[in-house]
Enzyme design. Structure first.
Site, mmCIF file in Angstrom:
data_model
loop_
_atom_site.group_PDB
_atom_site.id
_atom_site.type_symbol
_atom_site.label_atom_id
_atom_site.label_comp_id
_atom_site.label_asym_id
_atom_site.label_seq_id
_atom_site.Cartn_x
_atom_site.Cartn_y
_atom_site.Cartn_z
ATOM 1 N N ARG A 138 80.320 19.657 50.412
ATOM 2 C CA ARG A 138 79.715 20.981 50.475
ATOM 3 C C ARG A 138 79.936 21.566 51.877
ATOM 4 O O ARG A 138 80.368 20.857 52.788
ATOM 5 C CB ARG A 138 78.223 20.923 50.125
ATOM 6 C CG ARG A 138 77.517 19.835 50.955
ATOM 7 C CD ARG A 138 76.167 20.151 51.409
ATOM 8 N NE ARG A 138 76.085 21.302 52.227
ATOM 9 C CZ ARG A 138 76.418 21.326 53.533
ATOM 10 N NH1 ARG A 138 76.882 20.254 54.163
ATOM 11 N NH2 ARG A 138 76.281 22.435 54.223
ATOM 12 N N GLY A 139 79.563 22.866 51.998
ATOM 13 C CA GLY A 139 79.894 23.579 53.226
ATOM 14 C C GLY A 139 81.199 24.319 52.950
ATOM 15 O O GLY A 139 82.153 23.730 52.411
ATOM 16 N N ALA A 140 81.229 25.615 53.291
ATOM 17 C CA ALA A 140 82.343 26.458 52.847
ATOM 18 C C ALA A 140 83.730 25.927 53.250
ATOM 19 O O ALA A 140 84.607 25.779 52.389
ATOM 20 C CB ALA A 140 82.115 27.877 53.372
ATOM 21 N N ASP A 172 79.152 31.571 54.338
ATOM 22 C CA ASP A 172 79.989 31.242 53.178
ATOM 23 C C ASP A 172 80.997 32.337 52.879
ATOM 24 O O ASP A 172 82.061 32.069 52.319
ATOM 25 C CB ASP A 172 79.115 30.960 51.959
ATOM 26 C CG ASP A 172 78.483 29.589 52.105
ATOM 27 O OD1 ASP A 172 77.467 29.480 52.801
ATOM 28 O OD2 ASP A 172 79.062 28.622 51.573
#
Ligand code: MRU
Length: 350
Positions: free
Chosen positions: A53-55, A247
């Site tokens: 996860r995390g853009a 994001d």
């Protein structure tokens, strides 16, 4: 500075180039467990369930994921290889809609296939090699961008400051270092003596499980607070700047980030505290004119009603609204920091 997490990357391609290896972020902070992903279904599941996860990290995972998933089609004609790739690109892009990064990285790989076909490459194995090379470039670029974002971010911070951050925009969320947490790692190396406040970040607790984990492991002075304590901490004068990731950044400077970010921008403005958004330029989406055109992911209500509780804590059948992100308006942001510099309102990213 203690040994930081940078001993391993949250997304990695082993030299055999036959699988993607990720650190399963759903298991943190209790277990550092690595997962090997080979199929498009495994990669899709890892992204939707926030194992990665995390853009920027999901952009890189999607890129390597496409490469690994295309290994099955090496014997196909280039045209057929392209058709198969298109389907997988569409599938992986749909895993999480808000961050623009997967569309950007997968779009680059689509371009590699089309360029190879139009320049007469006849072997799909050769095209696959080009895809892996491009995915490596994407990851290397992310490392370099994070380093520059972090240096610019550090220029806005003074020693002994209190910093508030939300969600996790650190090493775990990118290829290396982080965006919002990047300057904090550099400050740690340079003995700035920062006091960092990490919001727990309901409902998935990225602040408590991930930011608190990676910063404390690196030796930072980090204090965990519940999301609803941020106003008190800011009003008490404990915070000199708020640093968050992003994001997607719309053309007008509106920013989509983890739900709760916009409330922090409003409290920060009320308390006259600078509010900074940090991210790579690849998070800027000039095709989205403003925040209202950014799709906001809605997630399962059970993340709110029962995920972290020994027993369900809300009545059966209660209606739940669980948007994963919100929009912070451009005029609430003191500066947006990318590897290209420090931008201020009114924003112009062209
Ligand atoms: O739902 P998540 O955990 O993927 O949300 C992540 C964030 O909101 C981060 O702030 C953002 O992706 C930036 S990561 C450098």
């Amino acid at each position: 500075m203690k040994e930081p997490l940078f001993l391993f990357d949250s997304v990695a391609l082993p030299p055999e180039r036959d699988r993607l290896v990720i650190l399963d972020q759903t298991q943190l902070p209790g277990r550092e467990k690595f997962l090997e992903l080979r199929t498009k279904e495994e990669i899709y599941e890892a992204i939707t369930s926030l194992r990665v996860r995390g853009a920027p990290a999901i952009g890189i995972a999607a890129a390597y994921g496409l490469c690994v998933a295309m290994l099955d089609y090496r014997g196909h004609t280039p045209e057929d290889f392209y058709r198969k790739a298109e389907r997988i690109i569409f599938y992986l892009e749909s895993a999480r809609p808000t961050a623009v990064n997967p569309s950007v990285t997968l779009g680059r790989l689509r371009g590699v296939i089309l360029d190879a076909i139009s320049s007469g490459v006849e072997s799909s194995s050769e095209i696959l090699d080009l895809l892996f090379d491009e995915a490596d470039v994407i990851k290397q670029e992310d490392i370099e961008r994070c380093r520059k974002v972090s240096e610019y971010g550090l220029s806005l911070i003074k020693p002994d400051w209190g910093i508030l951050t939300h969600c996790n925009a650190g090493h775990l969320a990118v290829s290396r270092l982080g965006t919002a947490l990047g300057p904090l790692y550099l400050a740690l190396e340079r003995n700035y003596g920062l006091r960092i406040y990490a919001d727990e970040t309901r409902p998935l607790l990225q602040g408590a499980r991930l930011t608190a984990y990676e910063l404390s492991k690196a030796g930072a002075d980090v204090t965990l607070i519940c999301d609803n304590m941020a106003a008190l901490v800011m009003a008490k004068g404990l915070v000199d700047a708020v640093l968050v990731g992003c994001d997607r950044i719309a053309a007008n400077g509106d920013v989509a980030n983890k739900v709760g970010t916009s409330a922090l921008s409003i409290i920060a403005a009320h308390c006259h505290i600078p509010f900074y958004v940090l991210g790579p330029s690849s998070s800027v989406d000039t095709a989205s004119p403003d925040g209202d055109s950014i799709p906001i992911e809605e997630r399962d209500g059970e993340e709110i009603t029962e995920l972290w509780f020994r027993e369900r804590m809300a009545p059966e059948g209660i209606k739940v609204f669980n948007p994963a992100f919100d929009i912070t308006r451009a005029e609430m942001i003191s500066a947006i920091i990318t590897e290209d510099g420090i931008f201020r309102y009114p924003y112009n990213f062209k």
